[in-house]
Scaffold this active site. Structure first.
Site, PDB file in Angstrom:
ATOM      1  N   GLU A  94       0.831  -1.193   0.000  1.00  0.00           N
ATOM      2  CA  GLU A  94       0.000   0.000   0.000  1.00  0.00           C
ATOM      3  C   GLU A  94       0.869   1.248   0.000  1.00  0.00           C
ATOM      4  O   GLU A  94       1.970   1.247   0.549  1.00  0.00           O
ATOM      5  CB  GLU A  94      -0.908  -0.015   1.239  1.00  0.00           C
ATOM      6  CG  GLU A  94      -1.919  -1.162   1.165  1.00  0.00           C
ATOM      7  CD  GLU A  94      -2.799  -1.309   2.390  1.00  0.00           C
ATOM      8  OE1 GLU A  94      -3.930  -1.778   2.237  1.00  0.00           O
ATOM      9  OE2 GLU A  94      -2.366  -0.976   3.513  1.00  0.00           O
ATOM     10  N   CYS A 107       3.574   8.636   0.830  1.00  0.00           N
ATOM     11  CA  CYS A 107       4.116   7.714   1.818  1.00  0.00           C
ATOM     12  C   CYS A 107       4.227   6.364   1.131  1.00  0.00           C
ATOM     13  O   CYS A 107       3.213   5.778   0.753  1.00  0.00           O
ATOM     14  CB  CYS A 107       3.181   7.667   3.020  1.00  0.00           C
ATOM     15  SG  CYS A 107       3.624   6.419   4.226  1.00  0.00           S
ATOM     16  N   CYS A 114       6.888  -6.808   6.650  1.00  0.00           N
ATOM     17  CA  CYS A 114       8.036  -6.194   7.316  1.00  0.00           C
ATOM     18  C   CYS A 114       8.781  -7.253   8.113  1.00  0.00           C
ATOM     19  O   CYS A 114       8.181  -8.163   8.672  1.00  0.00           O
ATOM     20  CB  CYS A 114       7.580  -5.076   8.241  1.00  0.00           C
ATOM     21  SG  CYS A 114       8.950  -4.107   8.918  1.00  0.00           S
ATOM     22  N   CYS A 118       7.568  -4.660  15.520  1.00  0.00           N
ATOM     23  CA  CYS A 118       7.006  -3.651  16.423  1.00  0.00           C
ATOM     24  C   CYS A 118       5.597  -4.090  16.851  1.00  0.00           C
ATOM     25  O   CYS A 118       4.735  -4.355  16.010  1.00  0.00           O
ATOM     26  CB  CYS A 118       6.939  -2.294  15.727  1.00  0.00           C
ATOM     27  SG  CYS A 118       8.538  -1.742  15.121  1.00  0.00           S
ATOM     28  N   CYS A 121       2.351  -2.160  15.467  1.00  0.00           N
ATOM     29  CA  CYS A 121       2.227  -1.860  14.035  1.00  0.00           C
ATOM     30  C   CYS A 121       1.540  -2.999  13.297  1.00  0.00           C
ATOM     31  O   CYS A 121       1.913  -4.167  13.434  1.00  0.00           O
ATOM     32  CB  CYS A 121       3.605  -1.610  13.438  1.00  0.00           C
ATOM     33  SG  CYS A 121       3.557  -1.274  11.664  1.00  0.00           S
TER      34      CYS A 121
END
Ligand code: SAH
Length: 346
Positions: A94, A107, A114, A118, A121
């Site tokens: 995205e 962005c 990922c 975290c 997130c």
């Protein structure tokens, strides 16, 4: 069996020039194709109208152009646009367009999913992972530039690497994409308008400084106390704060470029005076700016945005110590486009 065609955008201009020479054509043809591929963002060989039909067919039988496709576009009530971007292997990332009065910011994502973990997130929960290629990063920017012109009547002004992924875990491809974005042969944007955001990979921060990059650096800090940071960002056990600080010092000494820290204040996690004091202490070695970002909830309960009182404590204390601080409101929350909400939900 048909041999797999190569993605032509993995080739440098030099390699394209050599390709044409080895096929009995002029090296200059390579420049023409390169311009079509990058500056003009051509999606097909057929559209390369200054090449002969034979040349276009020859390219077609040797190469593919793995262009991204904006599969779905969502618009927020605040003007923010989120693109679901389909990649050639059917994976999705995205990217987000954030308009303000004076700027349009893209962005963009650097990885599918990922590799970091975290706790707060949504992207960290996506299992499947691969690095994005330079052209897939570049294409996201071009798509948003086009949308900015179409919907807001102006070109894109800024880029932040704050979408999915950890850009410093895909360093070479991110750098190649930025080269294309800033080159006059690509989009010709100033590197000063680009910010790379990282969770903080010390070795790569030093490498960036050595490589003399000209874009800005933002670090997702969220806590300047090791035990707290390791709880919310477990990789901090490996890349701890003292290594991070040393790397940032190195960065500042080489680049003289101010460091921005991104920081969410959560209730009961980092909302006390000792947290603020640790942050002040951490920032001391270089001119710094702290962006206090609003928390965008990703599930029930675990993390809650701290009270206004806690935010005020941060703002007052940081300002008293001469540290620039801004409080950033979320954008695009209603379409899951805000920081940390990118998880290919739809
Ligand atoms: N991996 C990079 C870039 C992607 S995250 C990095 O960590 O910087 C972009 C920013 O969104 C980071 O500052 C991240 O800490 C923040 N973020 C992640 N989840 C969030 C959430 N739920 N609410 C608010 N900010 C979040």
């Amino acid at each position: 069996m048909e041999t797999k065609k190569k993605d032509i955008r993995a080739f440098t201009k030099e390699q394209l020039r050599d390709f044409f020479v080895s096929h009995g054509d002029k090296a200059f043809r390579g420049n023409q194709v390169y311009e079509w591929l990058w500056h003009k963002s051509a999606h097909s060989f057929e559209g390369m109208t200054n090449l002969s039909k034979e040349t276009r067919q020859m390219l077609e039988s040797n190469f593919t152009i793995n262009h991204i496709k904006v599969d779905q576009m969502q618009r927020s009530s605040d003007g923010t646009i989120k693109n679901a971007v389909l990649l050639h292997d059917d994976l999705v990332v995205e990217s987000v367009l954030i308009p303000t009065k004076s700027r349009t910011t893209a962005c963009v994502s650097s990885q599918v999913g990922c590799s970091l973990d975290c706790r707060f997130c949504a992207t960290a929960r996506l299992k499947r992972m691969r690095n994005l290629n330079p052209d897939e990063i570049y294409d996201q920017v071009v798509a948003i530039d086009n949308e900015s012109r179409l919907y807001f009547d102006r070109p894109l002004t800024n880029i932040v690497f704050m979408g999915m992924g950890e850009p410093l875990m895909n360093y070479n491809n991110v750098l190649q994409a930025i080269d294309k974005i800033t080159s006059p042969e690509g989009l010709g944007m100033s590197p000063k308008r680009i910010t790379l955001s990282t969770s903080g990979v010390p070795k790569m921060i030093k490498k960036m400084a050595d490589d003399g990059v000209k874009f800005k650096l933002a670090v997702s800090l969220h806590s300047a106390i090791d035990s707290v940071r390791t709880t919310i960002m477990p990789f901090n056990a490996t890349f701890n704060l003292s290594d991070l600080r040393e790397a940032l010092k190195y960065w500042y000494n080489k680049t003289k470029s101010r460091i921005t820290y991104e920081y969410v204040v959560w209730e009961g996690i980092n909302d006390k005076l000792r947290d603020v004091e640790a942050l002040v202490d951490f920032c001391r070695f270089a001119p710094s700016k702290v962006n206090l970002i609003e928390y965008n909830p990703i599930d029930e309960g675990d993390f809650r945005q701290a009270s206004n009182k806690a935010i005020d404590l941060y703002v007052d204390t940081l300002e008293r110590h001469g540290i620039v601080v801004t409080v950033r409101r979320s954008r695009g929350k209603d379409i899951d486009a805000a920081c940390g909400q990118l998880a290919n939900k739809s």
